[in-house]
Design a protein around this motif. Sequence first.
Motif, mmCIF file in Angstrom:
data_model
loop_
_atom_site.group_PDB
_atom_site.id
_atom_site.type_symbol
_atom_site.label_atom_id
_atom_site.label_comp_id
_atom_site.label_asym_id
_atom_site.label_seq_id
_atom_site.Cartn_x
_atom_site.Cartn_y
_atom_site.Cartn_z
ATOM 1 N N LEU A 128 0.652 -1.275 0.095
ATOM 2 C CA LEU A 128 0.143 -0.060 -0.154
ATOM 3 C C LEU A 128 0.858 1.309 -0.106
ATOM 4 C CD1 LEU A 128 -2.811 -1.254 2.579
ATOM 5 C CD2 LEU A 128 -3.220 -0.614 0.058
ATOM 6 N N ASP A 130 3.324 1.585 -1.768
ATOM 7 C CA ASP A 130 3.653 2.100 -3.201
ATOM 8 C C ASP A 130 2.722 2.926 -3.832
ATOM 9 O OD1 ASP A 130 6.091 0.589 -3.147
ATOM 10 O OD2 ASP A 130 4.984 -1.215 -3.833
ATOM 11 N N LEU A 131 1.277 2.998 -3.285
ATOM 12 C CA LEU A 131 0.461 3.903 -3.861
ATOM 13 C C LEU A 131 0.642 5.408 -3.462
ATOM 14 C CD1 LEU A 131 -2.959 2.066 -2.835
ATOM 15 C CD2 LEU A 131 -1.379 1.767 -4.920
ATOM 16 N N THR A 132 0.153 6.405 -4.067
ATOM 17 C CA THR A 132 0.371 7.798 -3.770
ATOM 18 C C THR A 132 -0.629 7.902 -2.716
ATOM 19 O OG1 THR A 132 -1.245 8.412 -5.343
ATOM 20 C CG2 THR A 132 0.912 8.317 -6.221
ATOM 21 N N GLU A 134 -3.058 10.157 -2.876
ATOM 22 C CA GLU A 134 -4.144 10.169 -3.372
ATOM 23 C C GLU A 134 -4.851 9.126 -3.689
ATOM 24 O OE1 GLU A 134 -6.212 12.963 -3.561
ATOM 25 O OE2 GLU A 134 -4.744 13.646 -2.334
ATOM 26 N N GLU A 135 -3.983 8.264 -4.257
ATOM 27 C CA GLU A 135 -4.587 6.635 -4.384
ATOM 28 C C GLU A 135 -5.024 6.137 -2.997
ATOM 29 O OE1 GLU A 135 -2.056 5.389 -8.500
ATOM 30 O OE2 GLU A 135 -1.095 5.256 -6.364
ATOM 31 N N GLN A 136 -4.100 6.195 -2.077
ATOM 32 C CA GLN A 136 -4.428 5.714 -0.767
ATOM 33 C C GLN A 136 -5.758 6.110 -0.095
ATOM 34 O OE1 GLN A 136 -1.372 6.010 1.960
ATOM 35 N NE2 GLN A 136 0.010 4.928 0.901
ATOM 36 N N ARG A 137 -6.026 7.497 -0.464
ATOM 37 C CA ARG A 137 -7.437 8.035 0.230
ATOM 38 C C ARG A 137 -8.514 7.368 -0.640
ATOM 39 N NH1 ARG A 137 -4.717 13.949 0.984
ATOM 40 N NH2 ARG A 137 -4.242 13.847 3.219
ATOM 41 N N PHE A 139 -8.494 4.576 -2.280
ATOM 42 C CA PHE A 139 -8.639 3.274 -1.856
ATOM 43 C C PHE A 139 -9.460 3.133 -0.571
ATOM 44 C CE2 PHE A 139 -5.919 -0.835 -1.407
ATOM 45 C CZ PHE A 139 -7.260 -1.732 -1.759
#
Length: 219
Positions: A128, A130-132, A134-137, A139
């Motif tokens: 996780l 590795d996600l930006t 923004e991608e984490q939010r 997701f």
Amino acid sequence: MSRKGLPYFDENTEPLPSRIATGLHKIGLAMKQQAWQQANEEGLSATQGQILAALVVHGPLTGSELSERLGVTLPTISDSARVLVDKKLVARSPDPRHPRATLLTPTKRGAELGARARSWPEFLAGALGDLTLEEQRAFFGGVVKMIRSLQDQGLVPASGMCVTCTHFRPNVRAGASPHHCAFVDAPLASDQLRIDCPEHEAAAADVQRRLWEELSRPV
Ligand code: SF4
């Protein structure tokens, strides 16, 4: 091009929800494998590890409370608890709230193993990371929504999440932290919502529906 003249992947791609479900299934298999392996290394079953971890997070609980929180049947909890008591990882004591109920409390060794079992899913944190942000939010928002939907269908335990908690006040102010937790009287941002909060108190079903509508309302 396909026979119908459409680009190949327009005609030969599963719908996005199906591919996400397949991806989650693969992640689920990895989690199961990791939990099994790490439980084995500790000399526990995966359920015994889950019980110890829950007792570390939530404090002493009855078998029924564990069954509800973990979404595991009461007979399975009872069998695992018996083994944990035999191994001196858990002690039984009378529950002052209910004269005929028994509380399960981890011993010192049980609490150590429970704290380690809590970290079993952490192998995912690396991926996780590795996600930006923004991608984490995005997701996280999707995960909260999916769990809520599964709770509605009775497929995962309805406990631990802000969105079903009597203390949750969604979208009560403008700004980066629009929500409020009345239990600690503090603002909450959307990416700070709890999924496994020990202070969670389930709201009535109609209140849970209202909380979800208010959270989903565009602001
Ligand atoms: S008590 Fe926990 S679950 Fe309830 S609103 Fe506060 S942080 Fe969320």
